[in-house]
Enzyme design. Sequence first.
Site, PDB file in Angstrom:
ATOM      1  N   ALA A 138     -23.226  36.320  26.425  1.00  0.00           N
ATOM      2  CA  ALA A 138     -23.586  35.351  27.478  1.00  0.00           C
ATOM      3  C   ALA A 138     -22.353  34.605  27.988  1.00  0.00           C
ATOM      4  CB  ALA A 138     -24.602  34.349  26.940  1.00  0.00           C
TER       5      ALA A 138
ATOM      6  N   TYR B 175     -11.635  30.180  33.398  1.00  0.00           N
ATOM      7  CA  TYR B 175     -12.238  31.412  32.848  1.00  0.00           C
ATOM      8  C   TYR B 175     -11.256  32.111  31.906  1.00  0.00           C
ATOM      9  CZ  TYR B 175     -14.693  35.909  32.816  1.00  0.00           C
ATOM     10  OH  TYR B 175     -15.364  37.054  32.443  1.00  0.00           O
TER      11      TYR B 175
ATOM     12  N   SER C 278     -10.918  30.465  28.581  1.00  0.00           N
ATOM     13  CA  SER C 278     -12.074  30.716  27.697  1.00  0.00           C
ATOM     14  C   SER C 278     -11.983  32.110  27.081  1.00  0.00           C
ATOM     15  CB  SER C 278     -13.390  30.522  28.457  1.00  0.00           C
ATOM     16  OG  SER C 278     -13.665  31.608  29.325  1.00  0.00           O
TER      17      SER C 278
HETATM   18  N1  LIG Z   1     -18.840  41.726  35.155  1.00  0.00           N
HETATM   19  C1  LIG Z   1     -17.549  41.695  34.928  1.00  0.00           C
HETATM   20  O1  LIG Z   1     -16.754  42.151  35.775  1.00  0.00           O
HETATM   21  C2  LIG Z   1     -17.022  41.106  33.644  1.00  0.00           C
HETATM   22  C3  LIG Z   1     -15.682  41.302  33.325  1.00  0.00           C
HETATM   23  C4  LIG Z   1     -15.174  40.786  32.156  1.00  0.00           C
HETATM   24  C5  LIG Z   1     -15.994  40.098  31.274  1.00  0.00           C
HETATM   25  N2  LIG Z   1     -17.297  39.902  31.605  1.00  0.00           N
HETATM   26  C6  LIG Z   1     -18.126  39.129  30.650  1.00  0.00           C
HETATM   27  O2  LIG Z   1     -19.322  39.831  30.388  1.00  0.00           O
HETATM   28  C7  LIG Z   1     -20.319  38.896  29.986  1.00  0.00           C
HETATM   29  C8  LIG Z   1     -21.610  39.194  30.761  1.00  0.00           C
HETATM   30  O3  LIG Z   1     -21.392  38.931  32.128  1.00  0.00           O
HETATM   31  P1  LIG Z   1     -21.994  39.830  33.291  1.00  0.00           P
HETATM   32  O4  LIG Z   1     -20.857  40.338  34.063  1.00  0.00           O
HETATM   33  O5  LIG Z   1     -22.989  40.771  32.784  1.00  0.00           O
HETATM   34  O6  LIG Z   1     -22.657  38.684  34.191  1.00  0.00           O
HETATM   35  P2  LIG Z   1     -24.159  38.342  34.565  1.00  0.00           P
HETATM   36  O7  LIG Z   1     -24.839  39.508  35.162  1.00  0.00           O
HETATM   37  O8  LIG Z   1     -24.097  37.087  35.345  1.00  0.00           O
HETATM   38  O9  LIG Z   1     -24.838  38.060  33.133  1.00  0.00           O
HETATM   39  C9  LIG Z   1     -24.559  36.879  32.415  1.00  0.00           C
HETATM   40  C10 LIG Z   1     -25.619  36.704  31.344  1.00  0.00           C
HETATM   41  O10 LIG Z   1     -25.303  35.531  30.573  1.00  0.00           O
HETATM   42  C11 LIG Z   1     -26.481  34.746  30.454  1.00  0.00           C
HETATM   43  N3  LIG Z   1     -26.139  33.336  30.284  1.00  0.00           N
HETATM   44  C12 LIG Z   1     -25.330  32.570  31.052  1.00  0.00           C
HETATM   45  N4  LIG Z   1     -25.318  31.314  30.567  1.00  0.00           N
HETATM   46  C13 LIG Z   1     -26.127  31.299  29.484  1.00  0.00           C
HETATM   47  C14 LIG Z   1     -26.535  30.293  28.571  1.00  0.00           C
HETATM   48  N5  LIG Z   1     -26.101  29.026  28.672  1.00  0.00           N
HETATM   49  N6  LIG Z   1     -27.377  30.630  27.574  1.00  0.00           N
HETATM   50  C15 LIG Z   1     -27.835  31.901  27.446  1.00  0.00           C
HETATM   51  N7  LIG Z   1     -27.497  32.897  28.280  1.00  0.00           N
HETATM   52  C16 LIG Z   1     -26.657  32.585  29.287  1.00  0.00           C
HETATM   53  C17 LIG Z   1     -27.248  35.003  31.748  1.00  0.00           C
HETATM   54  O11 LIG Z   1     -28.645  34.780  31.544  1.00  0.00           O
HETATM   55  P3  LIG Z   1     -29.485  33.482  32.003  1.00  0.00           P
HETATM   56  O12 LIG Z   1     -28.907  32.996  33.297  1.00  0.00           O
HETATM   57  O13 LIG Z   1     -30.870  34.027  32.114  1.00  0.00           O
HETATM   58  O14 LIG Z   1     -29.337  32.519  30.871  1.00  0.00           O
HETATM   59  C18 LIG Z   1     -27.000  36.493  31.931  1.00  0.00           C
HETATM   60  O15 LIG Z   1     -27.939  37.228  31.183  1.00  0.00           O
HETATM   61  C19 LIG Z   1     -19.746  37.501  30.256  1.00  0.00           C
HETATM   62  O16 LIG Z   1     -19.268  36.957  29.040  1.00  0.00           O
HETATM   63  C20 LIG Z   1     -18.579  37.783  31.187  1.00  0.00           C
HETATM   64  O17 LIG Z   1     -17.571  36.807  31.107  1.00  0.00           O
HETATM   65  C21 LIG Z   1     -17.832  40.384  32.765  1.00  0.00           C
END
Ligand SMILES: NC(=O)c1ccc[n+]([C@@H]2O[C@H](COP(=O)([O-])OP(=O)(O)OC[C@H]3O[C@@H](n4cnc5c(N)ncnc54)[C@H](OP(=O)(O)O)[C@@H]3O)[C@@H](O)[C@H]2O)c1
Length: 281
Positions: free
Chosen positions: A92, A155, A158
């Site tokens: 998350a 970001y 973190s």
């Molecule tokens: N996509 C990329 O390009 C990318 C690249 C590098 C790293 N990442 C990392 O991958 C991870 C997932 O991101 P994603 O890209 O899949 O984005 P996403 O589609 O926005 O998914 C983020 C998820 O985190 C949950 N979340 C956010 N705040 C939360 C909270 N306070 N409590 C519980 N759940 C929470 C959201 O669910 P709810 O809103 O329903 O709570 C959602 O399920 C993150 O850590 C992100 O930094 C992503």
Amino acid sequence: MTDRSAGKVVLITGASSGIGEALAREFANRGAAVALLARRAERLDALAAELHALGRRALAIPCDVTRDGDLEGAVGRVMAEFGRLDVAVANAGFGVVGNLADLSLDDYRRQFEPNVFGVLRTTYAVLDALTLSRGTLVLMGSVSGHLAAPSASAYAMSKFAVRALAGALRGELAPRGVGVVLISPGFVHSEISRVDNHGRFHPQAHEPSHRRFEMSTERAARQIVRAVSRRRRERVITAHGKLAVLLARHTPRLVAWVLERGRVSRTEPGRKDQAHRAGRS
Ligand SMILES: NC(=O)c1ccc[n+]([C@@H]2O[C@H](COP(=O)([O-])OP(=O)(O)OC[C@H]3O[C@@H](n4cnc5c(N)ncnc54)[C@H](OP(=O)(O)O)[C@@H]3O)[C@@H](O)[C@H]2O)c1
């Protein structure tokens, strides 16, 4: 041949969209029971219903990783329902965008709550169960945990912290038999670029310009599950991500020069008055 995930119990935070949702499908399709955690309960229920219809085992648990106690309650439910926990994915998170001069201390604190303290809350909550199963802790880092682009300081800080945590925990948890896997994605096509600096999702927000580099969440999930089953120390996802990490390690001055000049166009969703330019992978 039996898949290594078959029969395992996997907990995933942030399973309501993006990488976490795709990971839940991938683990479940390989025969694992999945515990789906996030704040948006209706999305978790829909995903659990989809997996049940395919004969998979899934449990939707509404949970906010920024709230003390939520993760302990969730792990209690997993143990009651499935009796064990083999893999926990602290996934998350979201990204705060903006130059330091435009952000406040509160913005940095808000960024660290899910991305760093949420990961720590998850780690504390799952540790005893993973020790019992000699299981695997998976931490979701980023290419931004290796290099910090302008307008992405909150970001990147973190994600550097998550990488540091993974490095320290590997040695600490090895005597318990618990493996630590760091996943560092580049651009993956999820909802992250439509989430604002307060963690609110904007469905209508325009897609960022780096879409042509993005990997699908399904492909990323397949690579992550493989890395977890092999207990890799770190897996960088996407070719551009691998190149960026390699260059950051071996030619840091070149990377700094490029980052200072050629920024990726990026605007915080929901704020039309701002023209921040930043990357968030
Ligand atoms: N996509 C990329 O390009 C990318 C690249 C590098 C790293 N990442 C990392 O991958 C991870 C997932 O991101 P994603 O890209 O899949 O984005 P996403 O589609 O926005 O998914 C983020 C998820 O985190 C949950 N979340 C956010 N705040 C939360 C909270 N306070 N409590 C519980 N759940 C929470 C959201 O669910 P709810 O809103 O329903 O709570 C959602 O399920 C993150 O850590 C992100 O930094 C992503």
